[in-house]
Scaffold this motif. Structure first.
Motif, PDB file in Angstrom:
ATOM      1  N   ALA A   1       0.186 -13.192   9.333  1.00 63.19           N
ATOM      2  CA  ALA A   1       1.291 -12.336   9.810  1.00 63.19           C
ATOM      3  C   ALA A   1       2.592 -12.646   9.076  1.00 63.19           C
ATOM      4  O   ALA A   1       3.679 -12.622   9.662  1.00 63.19           O
ATOM      5  N   GLU A   2       2.470 -12.924   7.772  1.00 66.24           N
ATOM      6  CA  GLU A   2       3.658 -13.174   6.943  1.00 66.24           C
ATOM      7  C   GLU A   2       4.098 -11.846   6.321  1.00 66.24           C
ATOM      8  O   GLU A   2       3.970 -11.612   5.120  1.00 66.24           O
ATOM      9  N   TRP A   3       4.650 -11.009   7.172  1.00 64.73           N
ATOM     10  CA  TRP A   3       4.934  -9.624   6.767  1.00 64.73           C
ATOM     11  C   TRP A   3       6.068  -9.543   5.755  1.00 64.73           C
ATOM     12  O   TRP A   3       6.046  -8.684   4.873  1.00 64.73           O
ATOM     13  N   LEU A   4       7.057 -10.410   5.870  1.00 69.58           N
ATOM     14  CA  LEU A   4       8.159 -10.384   4.911  1.00 69.58           C
ATOM     15  C   LEU A   4       7.658 -10.740   3.507  1.00 69.58           C
ATOM     16  O   LEU A   4       8.082 -10.135   2.516  1.00 69.58           O
ATOM     17  N   LYS A   5       6.740 -11.713   3.433  1.00 69.98           N
ATOM     18  CA  LYS A   5       6.160 -12.065   2.129  1.00 69.98           C
ATOM     19  C   LYS A   5       5.367 -10.885   1.565  1.00 69.98           C
ATOM     20  O   LYS A   5       5.415 -10.607   0.361  1.00 69.98           O
ATOM     21  N   LEU A   6       4.628 -10.195   2.437  1.00 71.53           N
ATOM     22  CA  LEU A   6       3.831  -9.054   1.997  1.00 71.53           C
ATOM     23  C   LEU A   6       4.731  -7.942   1.461  1.00 71.53           C
ATOM     24  O   LEU A   6       4.512  -7.422   0.353  1.00 71.53           O
ATOM     25  N   THR A   7       5.749  -7.558   2.225  1.00 74.14           N
ATOM     26  CA  THR A   7       6.603  -6.448   1.801  1.00 74.14           C
ATOM     27  C   THR A   7       7.440  -6.835   0.577  1.00 74.14           C
ATOM     28  O   THR A   7       7.655  -6.011  -0.316  1.00 74.14           O
ATOM     29  N   SER A   8       7.893  -8.076   0.507  1.00 72.30           N
ATOM     30  CA  SER A   8       8.666  -8.520  -0.657  1.00 72.30           C
ATOM     31  C   SER A   8       7.809  -8.483  -1.916  1.00 72.30           C
ATOM     32  O   SER A   8       8.293  -8.116  -2.995  1.00 72.30           O
ATOM     33  N   TYR A   9       6.542  -8.865  -1.760  1.00 69.45           N
ATOM     34  CA  TYR A   9       5.617  -8.829  -2.896  1.00 69.45           C
ATOM     35  C   TYR A   9       5.399  -7.397  -3.367  1.00 69.45           C
ATOM     36  O   TYR A   9       5.482  -7.095  -4.566  1.00 69.45           O
ATOM     37  N   CYS A  10       5.128  -6.493  -2.435  1.00 68.10           N
ATOM     38  CA  CYS A  10       4.883  -5.099  -2.783  1.00 68.10           C
ATOM     39  C   CYS A  10       6.142  -4.465  -3.382  1.00 68.10           C
ATOM     40  O   CYS A  10       6.077  -3.748  -4.383  1.00 68.10           O
ATOM     41  N   GLU A  11       7.291  -4.756  -2.792  1.00 66.45           N
ATOM     42  CA  GLU A  11       8.546  -4.245  -3.319  1.00 66.45           C
ATOM     43  C   GLU A  11       8.831  -4.805  -4.712  1.00 66.45           C
ATOM     44  O   GLU A  11       9.424  -4.126  -5.559  1.00 66.45           O
ATOM     45  N   GLY A  12       8.395  -6.038  -4.967  1.00 66.26           N
ATOM     46  CA  GLY A  12       8.558  -6.620  -6.302  1.00 66.26           C
ATOM     47  C   GLY A  12       7.807  -5.825  -7.361  1.00 66.26           C
ATOM     48  O   GLY A  12       8.316  -5.594  -8.466  1.00 66.26           O
ATOM     49  N   ASP A  13       6.595  -5.396  -7.037  1.00 66.70           N
ATOM     50  CA  ASP A  13       5.837  -4.549  -7.964  1.00 66.70           C
ATOM     51  C   ASP A  13       6.547  -3.218  -8.194  1.00 66.70           C
ATOM     52  O   ASP A  13       6.579  -2.691  -9.315  1.00 66.70           O
ATOM     53  N   VAL A  14       7.122  -2.672  -7.127  1.00 71.24           N
ATOM     54  CA  VAL A  14       7.874  -1.418  -7.253  1.00 71.24           C
ATOM     55  C   VAL A  14       9.065  -1.604  -8.186  1.00 71.24           C
ATOM     56  O   VAL A  14       9.327  -0.777  -9.072  1.00 71.24           O
ATOM     57  N   LEU A  15       9.779  -2.716  -8.011  1.00 75.79           N
ATOM     58  CA  LEU A  15      10.967  -2.964  -8.832  1.00 75.79           C
ATOM     59  C   LEU A  15      10.599  -3.179 -10.296  1.00 75.79           C
ATOM     60  O   LEU A  15      11.291  -2.678 -11.201  1.00 75.79           O
ATOM     61  N   ASN A  16       9.530  -3.912 -10.562  1.00 75.41           N
ATOM     62  CA  ASN A  16       9.084  -4.081 -11.944  1.00 75.41           C
ATOM     63  C   ASN A  16       8.717  -2.729 -12.565  1.00 75.41           C
ATOM     64  O   ASN A  16       9.046  -2.451 -13.718  1.00 75.41           O
ATOM     65  N   THR A  17       8.026  -1.904 -11.787  1.00 74.36           N
ATOM     66  CA  THR A  17       7.637  -0.574 -12.271  1.00 74.36           C
ATOM     67  C   THR A  17       8.879   0.261 -12.571  1.00 74.36           C
ATOM     68  O   THR A  17       8.948   0.955 -13.594  1.00 74.36           O
ATOM     69  N   TRP A  18       9.868   0.208 -11.703  1.00 72.29           N
ATOM     70  CA  TRP A  18      11.127   0.927 -11.900  1.00 72.29           C
ATOM     71  C   TRP A  18      11.811   0.482 -13.193  1.00 72.29           C
ATOM     72  O   TRP A  18      12.268   1.314 -13.996  1.00 72.29           O
ATOM     73  N   LEU A  19      11.880  -0.823 -13.433  1.00 67.85           N
ATOM     74  CA  LEU A  19      12.562  -1.333 -14.617  1.00 67.85           C
ATOM     75  C   LEU A  19      11.813  -0.956 -15.898  1.00 67.85           C
ATOM     76  O   LEU A  19      12.431  -0.659 -16.926  1.00 67.85           O
ATOM     77  N   ILE A  20      10.491  -0.943 -15.829  1.00 66.96           N
ATOM     78  CA  ILE A  20       9.704  -0.490 -16.993  1.00 66.96           C
ATOM     79  C   ILE A  20       9.910   1.009 -17.204  1.00 66.96           C
ATOM     80  O   ILE A  20       9.988   1.479 -18.346  1.00 66.96           O
ATOM     81  N   TYR A  21      10.031   1.759 -16.116  1.00 68.30           N
ATOM     82  CA  TYR A  21      10.288   3.202 -16.219  1.00 68.30           C
ATOM     83  C   TYR A  21      11.615   3.469 -16.929  1.00 68.30           C
ATOM     84  O   TYR A  21      11.710   4.361 -17.786  1.00 68.30           O
TER      85      TYR A  21
END
Length: 278
Positions: free
Chosen positions: A195-215
């Protein structure tokens, strides 16, 4: 030129043990199901990666960009069922028709969303219509890999050749971006179990941010964004992330990784000067 609105997104999944047991006619305790499904998948395909229809969505994260600015968000099973996560995400497309940006979204994220939406009996014409309801979508829809309504960066950067596919983490690293910061998708099941939800969402958001920067770099490469505009969007992103406590680590790692290339070292000029004087 940046299209508004733009939605960069990513999903995190677990194996749907109930659906897997039904598919393979397994009558096993839940504790033994996952290993049994892994063994069956290895026999079928030689790999652990489950069939797309057996991926239960535990988180969808996105970065929404429009004329008003940024909004980073996550829908997770911390307080939503998978059906509710999908309903909230799909409702975005009923109201607006963003340019979708993903990494491997055409081969993984969107097909999983399709299967799981069907599993729950949901309707999502705004995302999956290919011209049957809206004739304009015959020529520009979210499914066709050569249209620009959905830009799968992994696909376009490989020039639509599977032999050229790269991992998001590797491309981010080469380009002086944070990447996965030592984490990987293998942690997702543990985050959910603990139930480490903050770690889960931060991880997923990190992938989103990397994708955004590559875009942003992709738009610069294509001549759809000037160098000045690129720098403006980078600084706007940095400013926004300073207001997002859950992304402190992403920002901190980015300050360090940006020093690995001449181009990205200008993103954090104060850091460069500090390192040069130490």
């Amino acid at each position: 030129m940046m299209r508004f609105p733009t939605l960069v997104f990513d999903i995190e999944t677990l194996t749907d043990l109930k659906a897997g047991a039904h598919l393979y006619h397994l009558d096993l305790p839940e504790a033994d199901l996952e290993q049994a499904l892994i063994k069956l998948r290895r026999q079928e395909s030689g790999m652990d990666f489950q069939r797309l229809a057996l991926h239960e969505i535990v988180c969808i994260s996105g970065l929404w960009i429009d004329e008003q600015g940024f909004k980073l968000f996550s829908f997770s099973q911390e307080n939503l069922s998978e059906k509710e996560i999908l309903t909230k995400f799909l409702s975005i497309f009923d109201k607006r028709h963003p340019t979708l940006v993903s990494w491997n979204g055409s081969q993984f994220d969107l097909p999983v969303i399709l299967f799981r939406a069907m599993y729950h009996g949901l309707s999502a014409p705004s995302l999956f219509d290919q011209g049957e309801l809206d004739q304009q979508k015959r020529y520009n829809n979210y499914q066709n890999r050569y249209h620009h309504r959905h830009i799968d960066l992994m696909d376009v950067m490989a020039m639509f050749n599977g032999r050229n596919f790269q991992k998001l983490d590797d491309v981010a690293c080469v380009l002086g971006l944070p990447g996965k910061r030592g984490e990987s998708g293998y942690h997702v099941p543990e985050y959910v179990r603990q139930a480490e939800w903050l770690k889960l969402t931060s991880y997923c958001e990190g992938d989103v941010l990397n994708t955004w920067l590559i875009y942003l770099r992709w738009l610069l490469l294509k001549g759809q964004m000037s160098l000045d505009d690129h720098y403006h969007w980078i600084q706007t992103t940095i400013g926004y992330l300073h207001q997002q406590p859950q992304q402190n680590e992403f920002l901190s790692v980015w300050q360090k990784t940006a020093q690995h290339t001449t181009f990205t070292s200008q993103y954090f000029p104060c850091t460069s000067q500090e390192e040069g004087s130490s």
